[in-house]
Design an enzyme around this catalytic site. Sequence first.
Site, PDB file in Angstrom:
ATOM      1  N   CYS A   3      91.115  37.513 -14.599  1.00 24.13           N
ATOM      2  CA  CYS A   3      89.938  38.217 -15.115  1.00 24.13           C
ATOM      3  C   CYS A   3      90.362  39.262 -16.137  1.00 24.13           C
ATOM      4  O   CYS A   3      91.038  40.241 -15.798  1.00 24.13           O
ATOM      5  CB  CYS A   3      89.162  38.876 -13.980  1.00 24.13           C
ATOM      6  SG  CYS A   3      87.738  39.818 -14.558  1.00 24.13           S
ATOM      7  N   CYS A  87      81.840  36.321 -16.344  1.00 26.29           N
ATOM      8  CA  CYS A  87      82.489  36.593 -15.057  1.00 26.29           C
ATOM      9  C   CYS A  87      82.818  35.280 -14.359  1.00 26.29           C
ATOM     10  O   CYS A  87      81.951  34.419 -14.175  1.00 26.29           O
ATOM     11  CB  CYS A  87      81.575  37.441 -14.177  1.00 26.29           C
ATOM     12  SG  CYS A  87      82.187  37.657 -12.496  1.00 26.29           S
ATOM     13  N   GLN A 212      72.390  34.082   1.064  1.00 23.11           N
ATOM     14  CA  GLN A 212      73.843  34.236   0.980  1.00 23.11           C
ATOM     15  C   GLN A 212      74.334  33.876  -0.424  1.00 23.11           C
ATOM     16  O   GLN A 212      73.824  32.951  -1.058  1.00 23.11           O
ATOM     17  CB  GLN A 212      74.537  33.345   2.014  1.00 23.11           C
ATOM     18  CG  GLN A 212      74.177  33.657   3.458  1.00 23.11           C
ATOM     19  CD  GLN A 212      74.834  34.919   3.985  1.00 23.11           C
ATOM     20  OE1 GLN A 212      75.456  35.666   3.238  1.00 23.11           O
ATOM     21  NE2 GLN A 212      74.692  35.179   5.272  1.00 23.11           N
ATOM     22  N   PHE A 241      66.147  38.823  12.555  1.00 22.80           N
ATOM     23  CA  PHE A 241      66.591  39.059  11.169  1.00 22.80           C
ATOM     24  C   PHE A 241      66.855  37.692  10.517  1.00 22.80           C
ATOM     25  O   PHE A 241      67.874  37.484   9.873  1.00 22.80           O
ATOM     26  CB  PHE A 241      67.863  39.912  11.113  1.00 22.80           C
ATOM     27  CG  PHE A 241      67.821  41.178  11.926  1.00 22.80           C
ATOM     28  CD1 PHE A 241      67.287  42.346  11.386  1.00 22.80           C
ATOM     29  CD2 PHE A 241      68.310  41.211  13.221  1.00 22.80           C
ATOM     30  CE1 PHE A 241      67.248  43.523  12.136  1.00 22.80           C
ATOM     31  CE2 PHE A 241      68.277  42.378  13.976  1.00 22.80           C
ATOM     32  CZ  PHE A 241      67.747  43.531  13.436  1.00 22.80           C
ATOM     33  N   CYS A 336      77.856  41.145   8.573  1.00 25.60           N
ATOM     34  CA  CYS A 336      78.539  41.367   7.296  1.00 25.60           C
ATOM     35  C   CYS A 336      79.212  42.735   7.272  1.00 25.60           C
ATOM     36  O   CYS A 336      79.733  43.152   6.241  1.00 25.60           O
ATOM     37  CB  CYS A 336      77.561  41.227   6.132  1.00 25.60           C
ATOM     38  SG  CYS A 336      76.194  42.405   6.178  1.00 25.60           S
TER      39      CYS A 336
END
Length: 378
Positions: A3, A87, A212, A241, A336
Amino acid sequence: MKCAHFDQQQCLSCRHIKQSMSVQVAAKSQVLSQLLSDFEVEQWHEPVFGPDSGFRNKAKMVVLGAAHQPILGIVTPTGEPVSLCDCNLYPEDMQLLLHRLEQFVRQAGIPPYNVDKAKGELKFILLTRSQIKGEYLLRFVLKSHKSIERIERELPKLLSEYPQIKVVSVNIQPVHMAILEGEEEIFLTEETRLSEQFNDVPLFIRPKSFFQTHPQIAAKLYQTAREWVAELKPSSLWDLFCGVGGFGLHCASKTIPLTGIEISSEAIACAKISAETMGLTQVDFTALDSTGFAQGCDATDKPDVVIVNPPRRGIGESLCQSLSDFAPKAILYSSCNPHTLAKDLANIQGYHIQKVQLFDMFPHTDHFEVLVMLVKPS
């Protein structure tokens, strides 16, 4: 992954990009092991990881620069705007479309919102990609309605060039605050949702529903949850959730009643469409607060197995207490945030940890997903 933006210190989001995936995953596994060191874990499953580039299905681009020279990207640590359209986290076709969207903003003449001066119109461009068909949901976040006509003027040309853009909307975010989106959503296309599929489960994405960002790993996470739940042979399921229903729909069947609870009405609408598409009739998806829902249920409503997939804050003490009181035979917790996970596990009483597995949903960062199965001692 290479990158140039990282090498030039323009974007430091992928802080571990110089490490191999195996080294990254080993470090994350060590963090998880330390956080769960106070618990007895029966089975540690091998970590799951996948591609470290070209995987990300969602771009959140700040619109910078000027109307005649817009930049989709971020502000560097030194305060300079830099384009992130190239990106490498994004698939190549997504990178090309992001470059085209810079051109779109210029052709439409929409002034980017200047945070320092509190002037301008276009704050963000949000782009979501469906892996199953390579189709897109495109959102323009504006300060007001002023520039909608400019978008509508240029949109037919863009859609003719990119027929894979299926959903386009404008979100109005009028306040001068660090908030990504506002309440009002205006659709500029007939389609209002994007079709996706993980494994054999059809899923749908609307502008405000959570999804996701690493489809390959998410599919493996859902499949693992399905296999773990199948071993339990549950008579009923709760999916708290639940979002658009990814976990519950993978684990449900035509003979197992499923109750899905999610605060977002948009996500619930998507989950209902998925259930109908799959021919599931013993399914009840409802837009409610998960903690409030659990507190309002009595012992006669208690489920056999509960799946929870909370945001980073975790499920909290109240829901931990409700689950302890209901005492389902098993709880699947997808997290997460391993720090809040460890805190919640300490507050859920009467269970032991049977299985733990790490899923590296966020390569090059400190973040990861973890799936834990709690069972009642035999």
